[in-house]
Write a protein that holds these residues in place. Sequence first.
Motif, PDB file in Angstrom:
ATOM      1  N   GLY A 101       0.396  -0.982   0.358  1.00 43.64           N
ATOM      2  CA  GLY A 101      -0.428  -0.080  -0.484  1.00 43.64           C
ATOM      3  C   GLY A 101       0.901   1.734   0.213  1.00 43.64           C
ATOM      4  N   ASN A 102       0.939   2.002   1.022  1.00 47.56           N
ATOM      5  CA  ASN A 102       1.253   3.399   1.111  1.00 47.56           C
ATOM      6  C   ASN A 102       1.913   3.932   2.077  1.00 47.56           C
ATOM      7  OD1 ASN A 102       0.113   4.482  -1.752  1.00 47.56           O
ATOM      8  ND2 ASN A 102      -1.949   5.054  -0.104  1.00 47.56           N
ATOM      9  N   ASN A 103       2.528   2.258   2.893  1.00 46.71           N
ATOM     10  CA  ASN A 103       3.647   2.479   3.263  1.00 46.71           C
ATOM     11  C   ASN A 103       4.859   2.844   2.974  1.00 46.71           C
ATOM     12  OD1 ASN A 103       1.231   1.852   5.249  1.00 46.71           O
ATOM     13  ND2 ASN A 103       1.859  -0.588   5.473  1.00 46.71           N
ATOM     14  N   PRO A 104       5.475   3.597   3.642  1.00 49.84           N
ATOM     15  CA  PRO A 104       7.257   2.979   2.973  1.00 49.84           C
ATOM     16  C   PRO A 104       7.731   3.107   3.452  1.00 49.84           C
ATOM     17  CG  PRO A 104       6.262   5.547   3.647  1.00 49.84           C
ATOM     18  CD  PRO A 104       5.031   4.501   4.488  1.00 49.84           C
ATOM     19  N   LEU A 105       8.743   2.987   2.905  1.00 48.01           N
ATOM     20  CA  LEU A 105      10.284   2.497   3.927  1.00 48.01           C
ATOM     21  C   LEU A 105      11.200   3.653   4.434  1.00 48.01           C
ATOM     22  CD1 LEU A 105      11.453   0.190   1.150  1.00 48.01           C
ATOM     23  CD2 LEU A 105      10.978  -0.695   2.821  1.00 48.01           C
ATOM     24  N   THR A 106      11.757   3.486   5.600  1.00 49.54           N
ATOM     25  CA  THR A 106      12.087   4.592   6.223  1.00 49.54           C
ATOM     26  C   THR A 106      13.890   3.473   6.616  1.00 49.54           C
ATOM     27  OG1 THR A 106      11.938   3.315   9.030  1.00 49.54           O
ATOM     28  CG2 THR A 106      10.344   4.893   7.691  1.00 49.54           C
ATOM     29  N   ALA A 107      14.836   4.785   5.614  1.00 47.07           N
ATOM     30  CA  ALA A 107      16.097   4.375   6.167  1.00 47.07           C
ATOM     31  C   ALA A 107      16.755   4.366   7.582  1.00 47.07           C
ATOM     32  CB  ALA A 107      16.637   5.981   5.504  1.00 47.07           C
ATOM     33  N   GLU A 108      15.442   4.699   8.592  1.00 49.37           N
ATOM     34  CA  GLU A 108      16.415   4.155   9.737  1.00 49.37           C
ATOM     35  C   GLU A 108      16.489   2.772  10.591  1.00 49.37           C
ATOM     36  OE1 GLU A 108      15.014   5.715  14.367  1.00 49.37           O
ATOM     37  OE2 GLU A 108      13.882   5.941  12.896  1.00 49.37           O
ATOM     38  N   GLN A 109      14.477   2.381   9.555  1.00 49.49           N
ATOM     39  CA  GLN A 109      15.021   1.157  10.065  1.00 49.49           C
ATOM     40  C   GLN A 109      15.668  -0.244   8.857  1.00 49.49           C
ATOM     41  OE1 GLN A 109      11.844  -0.151  12.140  1.00 49.49           O
ATOM     42  NE2 GLN A 109      13.277  -2.271  11.512  1.00 49.49           N
ATOM     43  N   ILE A 110      15.706   0.199   7.794  1.00 50.53           N
ATOM     44  CA  ILE A 110      16.750   0.062   7.023  1.00 50.53           C
ATOM     45  C   ILE A 110      18.218  -0.400   7.947  1.00 50.53           C
ATOM     46  CG2 ILE A 110      18.333  -0.125   5.087  1.00 50.53           C
ATOM     47  CD1 ILE A 110      15.395   1.048   3.506  1.00 50.53           C
ATOM     48  N   GLU A 111      18.584   0.831   8.033  1.00 47.65           N
ATOM     49  CA  GLU A 111      19.768   0.449   8.991  1.00 47.65           C
ATOM     50  C   GLU A 111      19.853  -0.338  10.325  1.00 47.65           C
ATOM     51  OE1 GLU A 111      22.762   2.409   7.819  1.00 47.65           O
ATOM     52  OE2 GLU A 111      21.486   2.811   5.779  1.00 47.65           O
ATOM     53  N   LYS A 112      18.917  -0.256  11.073  1.00 49.06           N
ATOM     54  CA  LYS A 112      19.090  -1.002  12.142  1.00 49.06           C
ATOM     55  C   LYS A 112      19.205  -2.363  11.482  1.00 49.06           C
ATOM     56  CE  LYS A 112      15.826   1.743  14.672  1.00 49.06           C
ATOM     57  NZ  LYS A 112      14.323   1.554  15.613  1.00 49.06           N
TER      58      LYS A 112
END
Length: 271
Positions: A101-112
Amino acid sequence: MERPEYLKQGEPARLFPVLSNNSKEGRTTSILLACLSKVEELASELLASLGQRTGKRTTVETFTEVVFDGQKEACKDRPDGLIIVKNGSREWRAMVEAKIGNNPLTAEQIEKYRSLSKDNGIDCVITISNQFATLPASHPLEDVRKSRSKIPVFHWSWMFVLTAVDLLISNDGVADDDQRVLLNELRRFLTHESAGIRGFDRMPPEWSELNKLVSAGGKILAKSPEAICVLDAWHQETKRPLFDFKQADGSKCQRALEQEARKESCRSSQR
């Protein structure tokens, strides 16, 4: 499929996941990963985009909702999935984070997840969302691209996955009948609105930059990163209508052949 020793928690990806109605993201991810482990040609196509070759002896295992053995209890970071590719004694692992859907990825989560991958011997992180990427190695998030982490992050847009599925089906690219059925069902699921998959509906940010450049009387260099990005976006946008046309045209031909065969059968019976 046994759970690896380094996982404290994790279920094999299911074709029919038993999840709550609120877990649409988990359901869509599980179904894709399950098909990835069952349909050899799909695994070969998608993994090749990440530089991973598969052969007859290759095995692909997929898990969902994984927690690593050494992961702290207080740590709430739980990747959506894990892909394990085995070629003889060689093993390649990828952590999966997916959004629908419209849920975006976040750089913070990806770095974790990058840090989690480094601590647990995972080779890379794969993100999947409706956000567009020109190439799997060119992540849609600028902060992810500029990160100094040595763990690579690849990105598949859902339309990239769906296009790969479409092309395999239209080109009769799946040898096994049962696997072909699975692939057709995957396509049927991904194209249903409940899956949360939507098509390419906007050009990348580089498009605005090029517009400003042209409006100011500037020239676009053919090999500039902005021009290449916009061209790649345009090519991805045009792939889908072309496939739809071929599929519709192929269906008409098939119907015409079937009608002609029925007519010939009637003529033969009347002789």
